[in-house]
Design a protein around this motif. Structure first.
Motif, PDB file in Angstrom:
ATOM      1  N   MET A  48      14.447   8.679  -1.973  1.00  0.00           N
ATOM      2  CA  MET A  48      13.962   7.750  -2.988  1.00  0.00           C
ATOM      3  C   MET A  48      14.626   6.381  -2.906  1.00  0.00           C
ATOM      4  N   ILE A  49      15.922   6.340  -2.779  1.00  0.00           N
ATOM      5  CA  ILE A  49      16.630   5.062  -2.807  1.00  0.00           C
ATOM      6  C   ILE A  49      16.158   4.117  -1.696  1.00  0.00           C
ATOM      7  N   PRO A  50      16.021   4.598  -0.449  1.00  0.00           N
ATOM      8  CA  PRO A  50      15.511   3.681   0.588  1.00  0.00           C
ATOM      9  C   PRO A  50      14.119   3.129   0.288  1.00  0.00           C
ATOM     10  N   PHE A  51      13.255   3.907  -0.330  1.00  0.00           N
ATOM     11  CA  PHE A  51      11.938   3.394  -0.698  1.00  0.00           C
ATOM     12  C   PHE A  51      12.087   2.193  -1.637  1.00  0.00           C
ATOM     13  N   GLY A  52      12.984   2.316  -2.604  1.00  0.00           N
ATOM     14  CA  GLY A  52      13.200   1.223  -3.547  1.00  0.00           C
ATOM     15  C   GLY A  52      13.852   0.016  -2.908  1.00  0.00           C
ATOM     16  N   VAL A  53      14.851   0.248  -2.085  1.00  0.00           N
ATOM     17  CA  VAL A  53      15.568  -0.845  -1.430  1.00  0.00           C
ATOM     18  C   VAL A  53      14.632  -1.666  -0.535  1.00  0.00           C
ATOM     19  N   THR A  54      13.775  -0.985   0.211  1.00  0.00           N
ATOM     20  CA  THR A  54      12.858  -1.668   1.127  1.00  0.00           C
ATOM     21  C   THR A  54      11.531  -2.042   0.464  1.00  0.00           C
ATOM     22  N   ASP A  56       9.208  -0.118  -0.358  1.00  0.00           N
ATOM     23  CA  ASP A  56       8.138   0.673   0.255  1.00  0.00           C
ATOM     24  C   ASP A  56       7.486   1.517  -0.839  1.00  0.00           C
ATOM     25  N   TYR A  57       6.664   0.867  -1.649  1.00  0.00           N
ATOM     26  CA  TYR A  57       6.054   1.542  -2.782  1.00  0.00           C
ATOM     27  C   TYR A  57       4.980   2.527  -2.348  1.00  0.00           C
ATOM     28  N   GLU A  58       4.363   2.267  -1.219  1.00  0.00           N
ATOM     29  CA  GLU A  58       3.387   3.218  -0.687  1.00  0.00           C
ATOM     30  C   GLU A  58       4.087   4.512  -0.277  1.00  0.00           C
ATOM     31  N   GLY A  59       5.223   4.384   0.417  1.00  0.00           N
ATOM     32  CA  GLY A  59       5.999   5.561   0.814  1.00  0.00           C
ATOM     33  C   GLY A  59       6.511   6.331  -0.389  1.00  0.00           C
ATOM     34  N   MET A  60       6.987   5.606  -1.404  1.00  0.00           N
ATOM     35  CA  MET A  60       7.472   6.241  -2.629  1.00  0.00           C
ATOM     36  C   MET A  60       6.344   6.979  -3.322  1.00  0.00           C
ATOM     37  N   THR A  61       5.176   6.348  -3.381  1.00  0.00           N
ATOM     38  CA  THR A  61       4.014   6.976  -4.017  1.00  0.00           C
ATOM     39  C   THR A  61       3.651   8.269  -3.302  1.00  0.00           C
ATOM     40  N   GLU A  62       3.582   8.231  -1.998  1.00  0.00           N
ATOM     41  CA  GLU A  62       3.220   9.422  -1.227  1.00  0.00           C
ATOM     42  C   GLU A  62       4.252  10.537  -1.401  1.00  0.00           C
ATOM     43  N   TYR A  63       5.524  10.174  -1.423  1.00  0.00           N
ATOM     44  CA  TYR A  63       6.579  11.170  -1.609  1.00  0.00           C
ATOM     45  C   TYR A  63       6.433  11.861  -2.967  1.00  0.00           C
ATOM     46  N   ILE A  64       6.237  11.080  -4.004  1.00  0.00           N
ATOM     47  CA  ILE A  64       6.084  11.642  -5.347  1.00  0.00           C
ATOM     48  C   ILE A  64       4.792  12.444  -5.449  1.00  0.00           C
ATOM     49  N   LEU A  65       3.718  11.940  -4.846  1.00  0.00           N
ATOM     50  CA  LEU A  65       2.444  12.667  -4.883  1.00  0.00           C
ATOM     51  C   LEU A  65       2.547  14.041  -4.224  1.00  0.00           C
ATOM     52  N   GLY A  66       3.382  14.171  -3.224  1.00  0.00           N
ATOM     53  CA  GLY A  66       3.597  15.485  -2.617  1.00  0.00           C
ATOM     54  C   GLY A  66       4.122  16.473  -3.641  1.00  0.00           C
ATOM     55  N   GLU A  67       5.027  16.010  -4.487  1.00  0.00           N
ATOM     56  CA  GLU A  67       5.581  16.870  -5.546  1.00  0.00           C
ATOM     57  C   GLU A  67       4.530  17.128  -6.628  1.00  0.00           C
ATOM     58  N   LEU A  81       7.718  12.744 -15.164  1.00  0.00           N
ATOM     59  CA  LEU A  81       8.500  12.155 -14.092  1.00  0.00           C
ATOM     60  C   LEU A  81       9.845  11.770 -14.693  1.00  0.00           C
ATOM     61  N   ALA A  82      10.871  12.503 -14.330  1.00  0.00           N
ATOM     62  CA  ALA A  82      12.187  12.338 -14.963  1.00  0.00           C
ATOM     63  C   ALA A  82      13.102  11.512 -14.072  1.00  0.00           C
ATOM     64  N   CYS A  83      12.749  10.259 -13.944  1.00  0.00           N
ATOM     65  CA  CYS A  83      13.536   9.397 -13.069  1.00  0.00           C
ATOM     66  C   CYS A  83      13.168   7.960 -13.394  1.00  0.00           C
ATOM     67  N   CYS A  84      14.152   7.128 -13.638  1.00  0.00           N
ATOM     68  CA  CYS A  84      13.834   5.738 -13.969  1.00  0.00           C
ATOM     69  C   CYS A  84      13.313   4.968 -12.760  1.00  0.00           C
ATOM     70  N   THR A  85      13.543   5.438 -11.541  1.00  0.00           N
ATOM     71  CA  THR A  85      13.025   4.776 -10.341  1.00  0.00           C
ATOM     72  C   THR A  85      11.514   4.946 -10.223  1.00  0.00           C
TER      73      THR A  85
END
Length: 109
Positions: A48-54, A56-67, A81-85
């Motif tokens: 998660m942190i690298p998605f935010g740093v870079t 990469d909102y598309e990557g973050m979205t896909e990662y969360i969508l998997g869950e 969604l229990a995460c402020c990120t």
């Protein structure tokens, strides 16, 4: 009682705190010994942190969508969604599922 899907915080300490607060909060609110059905999917801070740093909102979205997809298969009635990120991509994720989503976080985490 409906079944909650919880996409946990980006680390185990936060996820445990969310789980405890929800479980005991339900008992307190209902005034009786009852535990809600919860299915938890954990996120990795190392992903998660690298998605935010870079940004990469598309990557973050896909990662969360998997869950989210895993929780859909577990027949959850709603997902927290229990995460402020995760707020950065909440709208993108919400558009991809019919299950109601909400963001939760506790002020002391």
């Amino acid at each position: 009682m409906k079944k909650l899907g919880l996409i946990g915080g980006v680390g185990p300490k936060a996820t445990l705190q969310y789980y405890k607060e929800i479980e005991y909060g339900v008992m307190k609110k209902l005034g009786k010994s009852v535990l809600p059905e919860i299915t938890i999917e954990s996120l990795s801070c190392f992903k998660m942190i690298p998605f935010g740093v870079t940004q990469d909102y598309e990557g973050m979205t896909e990662y969360i969508l998997g869950e989210v997809r895993t929780l859909e298969k577990a027949n959850c009635d709603f997902i927290a969604l229990a995460c402020c990120t995760e707020h950065m991509v909440f709208d993108r994720v919400a558009r991809e599922t019919a299950i109601p989503l909400c963001l939760v976080w506790f002020k002391y985490l």
